[in-house]
Design a protein around this motif. Structure first.
Motif, PDB file in Angstrom:
ATOM      1  N   ARG A   1      56.887  35.365  25.551  1.00 17.98           N
ATOM      2  CA  ARG A   1      56.245  34.642  26.406  1.00 17.98           C
ATOM      3  C   ARG A   1      54.773  35.022  26.152  1.00 17.98           C
ATOM      4  NH1 ARG A   1      58.231  34.923  32.556  1.00 17.98           N
ATOM      5  NH2 ARG A   1      57.361  37.220  32.960  1.00 17.98           N
ATOM      6  N   SER A   2      53.973  33.861  26.493  1.00 14.83           N
ATOM      7  CA  SER A   2      52.586  33.940  26.649  1.00 14.83           C
ATOM      8  C   SER A   2      52.137  34.610  27.948  1.00 14.83           C
ATOM      9  CB  SER A   2      51.775  32.688  26.267  1.00 14.83           C
ATOM     10  OG  SER A   2      52.036  31.704  27.396  1.00 14.83           O
ATOM     11  N   SER A   3      51.032  35.171  28.052  1.00 12.02           N
ATOM     12  CA  SER A   3      50.413  35.693  29.203  1.00 12.02           C
ATOM     13  C   SER A   3      50.028  34.435  30.295  1.00 12.02           C
ATOM     14  CB  SER A   3      49.120  36.221  29.019  1.00 12.02           C
ATOM     15  OG  SER A   3      47.991  35.438  28.700  1.00 12.02           O
ATOM     16  N   PHE A   4      50.045  34.912  31.365  1.00  8.73           N
ATOM     17  CA  PHE A   4      49.679  34.239  32.576  1.00  8.73           C
ATOM     18  C   PHE A   4      48.343  33.536  32.519  1.00  8.73           C
ATOM     19  CE2 PHE A   4      47.926  33.390  36.742  1.00  8.73           C
ATOM     20  CZ  PHE A   4      48.430  32.401  37.200  1.00  8.73           C
ATOM     21  N   TYR A   5      47.483  34.393  32.019  1.00 10.70           N
ATOM     22  CA  TYR A   5      46.169  33.737  31.756  1.00 10.70           C
ATOM     23  C   TYR A   5      46.167  32.803  30.653  1.00 10.70           C
ATOM     24  CZ  TYR A   5      41.210  33.974  30.647  1.00 10.70           C
ATOM     25  OH  TYR A   5      39.959  33.480  30.172  1.00 10.70           O
ATOM     26  N   HIS A   6      47.120  32.883  29.775  1.00 10.46           N
ATOM     27  CA  HIS A   6      46.914  31.914  28.603  1.00 10.46           C
ATOM     28  C   HIS A   6      47.333  30.480  29.197  1.00 10.46           C
ATOM     29  CE1 HIS A   6      48.886  29.729  25.058  1.00 10.46           C
ATOM     30  NE2 HIS A   6      47.568  30.057  24.403  1.00 10.46           N
ATOM     31  N   TYR A   7      48.435  30.720  30.086  1.00  4.65           N
ATOM     32  CA  TYR A   7      48.892  29.426  30.762  1.00  4.65           C
ATOM     33  C   TYR A   7      47.888  28.774  31.559  1.00  4.65           C
ATOM     34  CZ  TYR A   7      50.516  26.442  34.456  1.00  4.65           C
ATOM     35  OH  TYR A   7      50.346  25.669  35.310  1.00  4.65           O
ATOM     36  N   LEU A   8      47.137  29.702  32.245  1.00  2.42           N
ATOM     37  CA  LEU A   8      46.090  29.339  33.363  1.00  2.42           C
ATOM     38  C   LEU A   8      45.106  28.607  32.448  1.00  2.42           C
ATOM     39  CD1 LEU A   8      45.816  29.069  36.362  1.00  2.42           C
ATOM     40  CD2 LEU A   8      44.418  31.445  35.942  1.00  2.42           C
ATOM     41  N   MET A   9      44.766  28.891  31.394  1.00  2.00           N
ATOM     42  CA  MET A   9      43.755  28.284  30.446  1.00  2.00           C
ATOM     43  C   MET A   9      44.063  26.794  30.200  1.00  2.00           C
ATOM     44  SD  MET A   9      41.030  30.236  30.875  1.00  2.00           S
ATOM     45  CE  MET A   9      41.687  30.407  32.597  1.00  2.00           C
ATOM     46  N   THR A  10      45.225  26.400  30.134  1.00  3.89           N
ATOM     47  CA  THR A  10      45.818  25.084  29.887  1.00  3.89           C
ATOM     48  C   THR A  10      45.403  24.228  30.890  1.00  3.89           C
ATOM     49  OG1 THR A  10      47.928  25.320  30.327  1.00  3.89           O
ATOM     50  CG2 THR A  10      47.638  26.015  28.483  1.00  3.89           C
TER      51      THR A  10
ATOM     52  N   SER B   1      48.386  40.122  30.591  1.00  2.00           N
ATOM     53  CA  SER B   1      49.537  40.576  31.670  1.00  2.00           C
ATOM     54  C   SER B   1      50.490  39.358  31.805  1.00  2.00           C
ATOM     55  CB  SER B   1      48.989  40.604  33.121  1.00  2.00           C
ATOM     56  OG  SER B   1      49.954  41.101  33.922  1.00  2.00           O
ATOM     57  N   GLU B   2      51.769  39.547  32.049  1.00  2.07           N
ATOM     58  CA  GLU B   2      52.728  38.644  32.398  1.00  2.07           C
ATOM     59  C   GLU B   2      53.430  39.141  33.536  1.00  2.07           C
ATOM     60  OE1 GLU B   2      55.587  38.798  29.126  1.00  2.07           O
ATOM     61  OE2 GLU B   2      53.870  38.606  27.528  1.00  2.07           O
ATOM     62  N   ASP B   3      52.786  39.948  34.312  1.00  2.96           N
ATOM     63  CA  ASP B   3      53.400  40.770  35.289  1.00  2.96           C
ATOM     64  C   ASP B   3      52.859  40.281  36.865  1.00  2.96           C
ATOM     65  OD1 ASP B   3      54.982  43.113  36.460  1.00  2.96           O
ATOM     66  OD2 ASP B   3      52.975  43.403  37.406  1.00  2.96           O
ATOM     67  N   TYR B   4      53.645  39.603  37.385  1.00  2.00           N
ATOM     68  CA  TYR B   4      53.199  38.913  38.899  1.00  2.00           C
ATOM     69  C   TYR B   4      52.620  39.939  39.562  1.00  2.00           C
ATOM     70  CZ  TYR B   4      53.270  36.772  43.478  1.00  2.00           C
ATOM     71  OH  TYR B   4      53.135  36.614  44.645  1.00  2.00           O
ATOM     72  N   GLN B   5      53.013  41.189  40.078  1.00  2.00           N
ATOM     73  CA  GLN B   5      52.527  42.147  40.809  1.00  2.00           C
ATOM     74  C   GLN B   5      51.079  42.668  40.187  1.00  2.00           C
ATOM     75  OE1 GLN B   5      53.610  43.103  43.517  1.00  2.00           O
ATOM     76  NE2 GLN B   5      55.422  41.697  43.341  1.00  2.00           N
ATOM     77  N   GLU B   6      50.887  42.994  38.981  1.00  2.00           N
ATOM     78  CA  GLU B   6      49.808  43.412  38.431  1.00  2.00           C
ATOM     79  C   GLU B   6      48.418  42.275  38.712  1.00  2.00           C
ATOM     80  OE1 GLU B   6      47.549  44.645  34.093  1.00  2.00           O
ATOM     81  OE2 GLU B   6      49.633  43.596  34.375  1.00  2.00           O
ATOM     82  N   ILE B   7      48.889  40.945  38.409  1.00  2.61           N
ATOM     83  CA  ILE B   7      48.042  40.141  38.587  1.00  2.61           C
ATOM     84  C   ILE B   7      47.560  39.615  40.216  1.00  2.61           C
ATOM     85  CG2 ILE B   7      47.449  37.539  38.313  1.00  2.61           C
ATOM     86  CD1 ILE B   7      49.419  37.955  35.913  1.00  2.61           C
ATOM     87  N   SER B   8      48.747  39.749  41.005  1.00  4.29           N
ATOM     88  CA  SER B   8      48.364  39.500  42.410  1.00  4.29           C
ATOM     89  C   SER B   8      47.666  40.673  42.747  1.00  4.29           C
ATOM     90  CB  SER B   8      49.735  39.633  42.950  1.00  4.29           C
ATOM     91  OG  SER B   8      49.619  39.623  44.360  1.00  4.29           O
ATOM     92  N   HIS B   9      47.978  41.957  42.523  1.00  2.00           N
ATOM     93  CA  HIS B   9      47.011  43.148  43.166  1.00  2.00           C
ATOM     94  C   HIS B   9      45.629  42.866  42.587  1.00  2.00           C
ATOM     95  CE1 HIS B   9      46.204  47.138  44.380  1.00  2.00           C
ATOM     96  NE2 HIS B   9      45.555  47.353  43.018  1.00  2.00           N
ATOM     97  N   TYR B  10      45.472  42.512  41.344  1.00  2.00           N
ATOM     98  CA  TYR B  10      44.024  42.289  40.811  1.00  2.00           C
ATOM     99  C   TYR B  10      43.353  41.031  41.465  1.00  2.00           C
ATOM    100  CZ  TYR B  10      40.101  41.070  38.125  1.00  2.00           C
ATOM    101  OH  TYR B  10      38.770  40.600  37.746  1.00  2.00           O
ATOM    102  N   LEU B  11      43.883  40.148  41.951  1.00  2.00           N
ATOM    103  CA  LEU B  11      43.308  39.074  42.764  1.00  2.00           C
ATOM    104  C   LEU B  11      43.127  39.292  44.009  1.00  2.00           C
ATOM    105  CD1 LEU B  11      45.400  35.869  41.298  1.00  2.00           C
ATOM    106  CD2 LEU B  11      43.039  36.542  40.932  1.00  2.00           C
TER     107      LEU B  11
ATOM    108  N   TRP C   1      51.893  30.416  39.611  1.00  2.00           N
ATOM    109  CA  TRP C   1      52.815  31.541  38.993  1.00  2.00           C
ATOM    110  C   TRP C   1      54.153  30.654  38.747  1.00  2.00           C
ATOM    111  CZ3 TRP C   1      52.337  35.769  36.612  1.00  2.00           C
ATOM    112  CH2 TRP C   1      53.529  36.583  36.290  1.00  2.00           C
ATOM    113  N   GLU C   2      54.403  29.862  39.832  1.00  2.00           N
ATOM    114  CA  GLU C   2      55.592  28.985  39.591  1.00  2.00           C
ATOM    115  C   GLU C   2      55.538  28.077  38.511  1.00  2.00           C
ATOM    116  OE1 GLU C   2      58.911  29.303  41.087  1.00  2.00           O
ATOM    117  OE2 GLU C   2      57.801  31.072  41.951  1.00  2.00           O
TER     118      GLU C   2
END
Length: 73
Positions: free
Chosen positions: A2-11, A38-48, A65-66
């Protein structure tokens, strides 16, 4: 794989749309420290929580994320 969350977000980036996910995507693009691989919810959430002063509420991240999970499945 699967692609990273960031990759999705850029769409979701768009200079003309004015919804909260688009604003989040546009701001994340400018954030050089965003965990781009990152593909990890906790990592990205903590960063934000620590660094995402551009996101007004974490519910915006949760909604994005959903959408990410729906698109990846």
């Amino acid at each position: 794989m699967r692609s990273s969350f960031y990759h999705y977000l850029m769409t979701e980036r768009d200079p003309h749309k004015k919804d909260v996910i688009t604003f989040f995507a546009n701001d994340a693009y400018l954030d050089v420290g965003f965990p781009k691989q990152s593909e990890d919810y906790q990592e990205i959430s903590h960063y934000l929580e620590l660094n995402g002063e551009y996101i007004s509420e974490m519910a915006i991240f949760d909604e994005a994320w959903e959408r990410y999970l729906e698109k990846e499945n």
